[in-house]
Design a protein around this motif. Structure first.
Motif, PDB file in Angstrom:
ATOM      1  N   PRO A  37       0.817  -1.223   0.000  1.00  0.00           N
ATOM      2  CA  PRO A  37       0.000   0.000   0.000  1.00  0.00           C
ATOM      3  C   PRO A  37       0.844   1.263   0.000  1.00  0.00           C
ATOM      4  CG  PRO A  37      -0.051  -1.053   2.155  1.00  0.00           C
ATOM      5  CD  PRO A  37       0.615  -2.008   1.217  1.00  0.00           C
ATOM      6  N   ASP A  38       2.100   1.151   0.415  1.00  0.00           N
ATOM      7  CA  ASP A  38       2.967   2.336   0.413  1.00  0.00           C
ATOM      8  C   ASP A  38       3.156   2.895  -0.995  1.00  0.00           C
ATOM      9  OD1 ASP A  38       4.398  -0.298   0.308  1.00  0.00           O
ATOM     10  OD2 ASP A  38       6.069   0.989  -0.283  1.00  0.00           O
ATOM     11  N   LEU A  39       3.008   2.028  -2.026  1.00  0.00           N
ATOM     12  CA  LEU A  39       3.174   2.488  -3.400  1.00  0.00           C
ATOM     13  C   LEU A  39       1.995   3.341  -3.869  1.00  0.00           C
ATOM     14  CD1 LEU A  39       4.641  -0.741  -5.060  1.00  0.00           C
ATOM     15  CD2 LEU A  39       5.861   1.278  -4.236  1.00  0.00           C
ATOM     16  N   ALA A  40       0.903   3.326  -3.106  1.00  0.00           N
ATOM     17  CA  ALA A  40      -0.220   4.214  -3.410  1.00  0.00           C
ATOM     18  C   ALA A  40       0.018   5.608  -2.852  1.00  0.00           C
ATOM     19  CB  ALA A  40      -1.526   3.634  -2.856  1.00  0.00           C
ATOM     20  N   GLY A  41       1.052   5.733  -2.010  1.00  0.00           N
ATOM     21  CA  GLY A  41       1.529   7.021  -1.527  1.00  0.00           C
ATOM     22  C   GLY A  41       0.458   7.950  -1.000  1.00  0.00           C
ATOM     23  N   PRO A  42       0.405   9.175  -1.532  1.00  0.00           N
ATOM     24  CA  PRO A  42      -0.499  10.196  -0.992  1.00  0.00           C
ATOM     25  C   PRO A  42      -1.968   9.920  -1.262  1.00  0.00           C
ATOM     26  CG  PRO A  42       0.605  10.988  -2.980  1.00  0.00           C
ATOM     27  CD  PRO A  42       1.263   9.696  -2.613  1.00  0.00           C
ATOM     28  N   ARG A  43      -2.275   8.878  -2.052  1.00  0.00           N
ATOM     29  CA  ARG A  43      -3.677   8.586  -2.354  1.00  0.00           C
ATOM     30  C   ARG A  43      -4.391   7.886  -1.199  1.00  0.00           C
ATOM     31  NH1 ARG A  43      -4.305   9.118  -7.926  1.00  0.00           N
ATOM     32  NH2 ARG A  43      -6.495   9.380  -7.357  1.00  0.00           N
ATOM     33  N   LEU A  44      -3.635   7.329  -0.272  1.00  0.00           N
ATOM     34  CA  LEU A  44      -4.237   6.525   0.793  1.00  0.00           C
ATOM     35  C   LEU A  44      -5.320   7.259   1.579  1.00  0.00           C
ATOM     36  CD1 LEU A  44      -1.102   4.614   2.158  1.00  0.00           C
ATOM     37  CD2 LEU A  44      -3.013   3.671   0.859  1.00  0.00           C
ATOM     38  N   PRO A  45      -5.132   8.531   2.007  1.00  0.00           N
ATOM     39  CA  PRO A  45      -6.188   9.190   2.786  1.00  0.00           C
ATOM     40  C   PRO A  45      -7.477   9.421   2.007  1.00  0.00           C
ATOM     41  CG  PRO A  45      -4.068  10.292   3.083  1.00  0.00           C
ATOM     42  CD  PRO A  45      -3.903   9.344   1.947  1.00  0.00           C
ATOM     43  N   GLU A  46      -7.407   9.302   0.659  1.00  0.00           N
ATOM     44  CA  GLU A  46      -8.590   9.537  -0.166  1.00  0.00           C
ATOM     45  C   GLU A  46      -9.434   8.284  -0.357  1.00  0.00           C
ATOM     46  OE1 GLU A  46      -9.085  12.663  -0.845  1.00  0.00           O
ATOM     47  OE2 GLU A  46      -7.135  13.066   0.089  1.00  0.00           O
ATOM     48  N   VAL A  47      -8.951   7.127   0.090  1.00  0.00           N
ATOM     49  CA  VAL A  47      -9.713   5.881  -0.066  1.00  0.00           C
ATOM     50  C   VAL A  47     -10.936   5.919   0.850  1.00  0.00           C
ATOM     51  CG1 VAL A  47      -9.662   3.363   0.186  1.00  0.00           C
ATOM     52  CG2 VAL A  47      -7.641   4.583  -0.679  1.00  0.00           C
ATOM     53  N   LYS A  48     -12.113   5.669   0.287  1.00  0.00           N
ATOM     54  CA  LYS A  48     -13.352   5.688   1.072  1.00  0.00           C
ATOM     55  C   LYS A  48     -13.897   4.282   1.345  1.00  0.00           C
ATOM     56  CE  LYS A  48     -13.588  10.196   1.188  1.00  0.00           C
ATOM     57  NZ  LYS A  48     -12.310  10.468   0.525  1.00  0.00           N
ATOM     58  N   ALA A  49     -13.530   3.318   0.503  1.00  0.00           N
ATOM     59  CA  ALA A  49     -14.070   1.966   0.639  1.00  0.00           C
ATOM     60  C   ALA A  49     -13.457   1.261   1.843  1.00  0.00           C
ATOM     61  CB  ALA A  49     -13.792   1.162  -0.628  1.00  0.00           C
TER      62      ALA A  49
END
Length: 443
Positions: free
Chosen positions: A366-378
């Protein structure tokens, strides 16, 4: 000649065996490593897949060296030159044989359960392994096939020593091998990835083949209501610009939603581990889409394998494709990501227009998703092996950045690929519970 992994070896070997297509054929893999190779061949030739249970008799103090083999039907092969040359006593040989006989019986129950072996009588039997070294196990497998009434035996391996056919002593009617080097020390030196095949992978290959043949052999139903009551499992093709991505869509009757698989590290829709998980999700009543996020030409470039944005876009495109299909319109969708594919799943789930119900990561990055992580809603489930220490730390850090409902599940004793007995089944149970909890009820 070198092979990427057993899947690659199976695909390349299948191309040399096309002359067998259309025959009354059964493909037989030698567990465990030969089964993923055989699965690719069985799929390419449209043939049933079985296992031929053979156990190498390893020299006690050098177990990788075969001094013989045992198999079903009471078959026993002893390589006398190795036994004499290594100073193995009759007592040593008997002890190894007794142990391996127990393993043989255990695996027969594990792989087949109460089912009988596929019928060999009067058929062409294609015996497949991931390579041939001393020839003992291949020799035993050919004798088993002959004892079960095979009319013709073909032995196929990706790699073997240059004198491999002489070692078989005419037990096979035909032999096919892609690479026969004079300098040969071990099968694994000809594979980039020669990791151990797990029992779960073997079972997944067998289940997938049985499901494919059950679907193709099912009689056509007469009425529309009869057709609607049947599950389907079909090949699909998804387009993203000029790229055509092959996949497999399986939909049990009344499925509330579809789980899309994002494979990692250059793997694809034929990944044995992901097929194992997909089969169990189907059994739980959930639809699955296994598809290649990259074309064969794209996968050659390793930069594409780690291009999270590209893989996420392909996953999003596949989701949009599903929304337009008559059989899946109005359904809920979930993502199952493995390794680097988990980053793509989380990246896609973070898109503003994403409408994904649940995400599961297996041994993910999941670290490769970087700054997108806080935007995950599911709602997101992160599954990591207890002995996969580096990835476990990365998942703990990622979990701290997720603002959605999430859970970190640790499978005790598991390493990164969940090869240990029972660990992949634990992953499957966790994923099934998560998706069933978060996907909507029946249509």
């Amino acid at each position: 000649m070198h092979f990427t992994d057993r899947t690659d070896a199976g695909r390349r070997l299948a191309a040399r065996l096309n002359h067998l297509k259309g025959q009354d054929l059964v493909v037989v893999g030698l567990p465990r490593g030969g089964v993923p190779v055989a699965a690719q061949i069985a799929e390419a030739l449209g043939a049933p897949l079985d296992v031929c249970l053979v156990r190498k008799l390893g020299v006690p103090f050098q177990p990788e060296l075969a001094m013989g083999a045992i198999g079903e039907e009471g078959v026993r092969v002893v390589n006398e030159p190795v036994v004499r040359g290594m100073g193995v006593t009759d007592r040593d040989l008997a002890a190894v044989e007794e142990h391996e006989r127990g393993v043989l019986e255990h695996r027969a129950r594990r792989y087949r359960g109460e089912r009988q072996p596929v019928r060999y009588e009067g058929r062409t039997v294609l015996v497949v392994d991931d390579g041939l070294a001393t020839g003992s196990t291949a020799l035993a497998a050919c004798r088993i096939a002959r004892a079960r009434g095979a009319s013709r035996i073909v032995l196929a391996v990706p790699v073997a020593p240059h004198d491999w056919s002489a070692r078989l002593g005419g037990e096979a009617d035909e032999g096919v091998c892609l690479h026969t080097p004079r300098q040969f020390h071990a099968i694994g030196e000809f594979y980039a990835d020669f990791g151990q095949t797990s029992d779960e992978e073997v079972v997944a290959c067998l289940k997938h083949n049985r499901a494919a043949h059950a679907t193709s052999a099912a009689p056509a139903a007469g009425s529309a209501s009869e057709r609607d009551s049947l599950p389907f499992d079909r090949s699909v093709r998804i387009r993203d610009g000029g790229a055509a991505l092959d996949g497999r869509l399986a939909m049990p009757r009344g499925a509330p939603g579809v789980v899309l698989f994002a494979h990692g590290s250059g793997s694809g829709r034929k990944s044995p581990r992901n097929r194992f998980v997909a089969t169990e999700l189907n059994r739980a009543g959930l639809g699955t889409l296994l598809f290649d996020l990259l074309t064969e030409a794209e996968a050659v470039n390793r930069d594409n394998v780690f291009d999270t944005a590209l893989l996420a876009r392909r996953l999003t495109q596949a989701t949009e494709w599903l929304r337009e299909q008559p059989d899946t319109q109005g359904m809920e969708f979930g993502y199952f990501g493995a390794s680097t594919g988990a980053a793509a799943a989380l990246w896609a789930a973070a898109e503003p227009a994403a409408d994904v119900t649940a995400v599961v990561s297996r041994g993910g990055r999941p670290d490769l998703a970087g700054p997108r992580l806080p935007e995950v809603k599911a709602p997101t489930l992160l599954i990591v092996g207890g002995r996969d220490h580096l990835v476990l730390d990365l998942n703990r850090q990622a979990a701290a950045r997720l603002s959605c409902e999430h859970q970190l599940a640790i499978v005790p004793g598991a390493t990164h690929l969940f090869e240990e007995p029972g660990t992949l089944e634990s992953v499957t149970e966790l994923a099934t519970d998560w998706f069933r909890r978060h996907l909507a009820g029946p249509r």
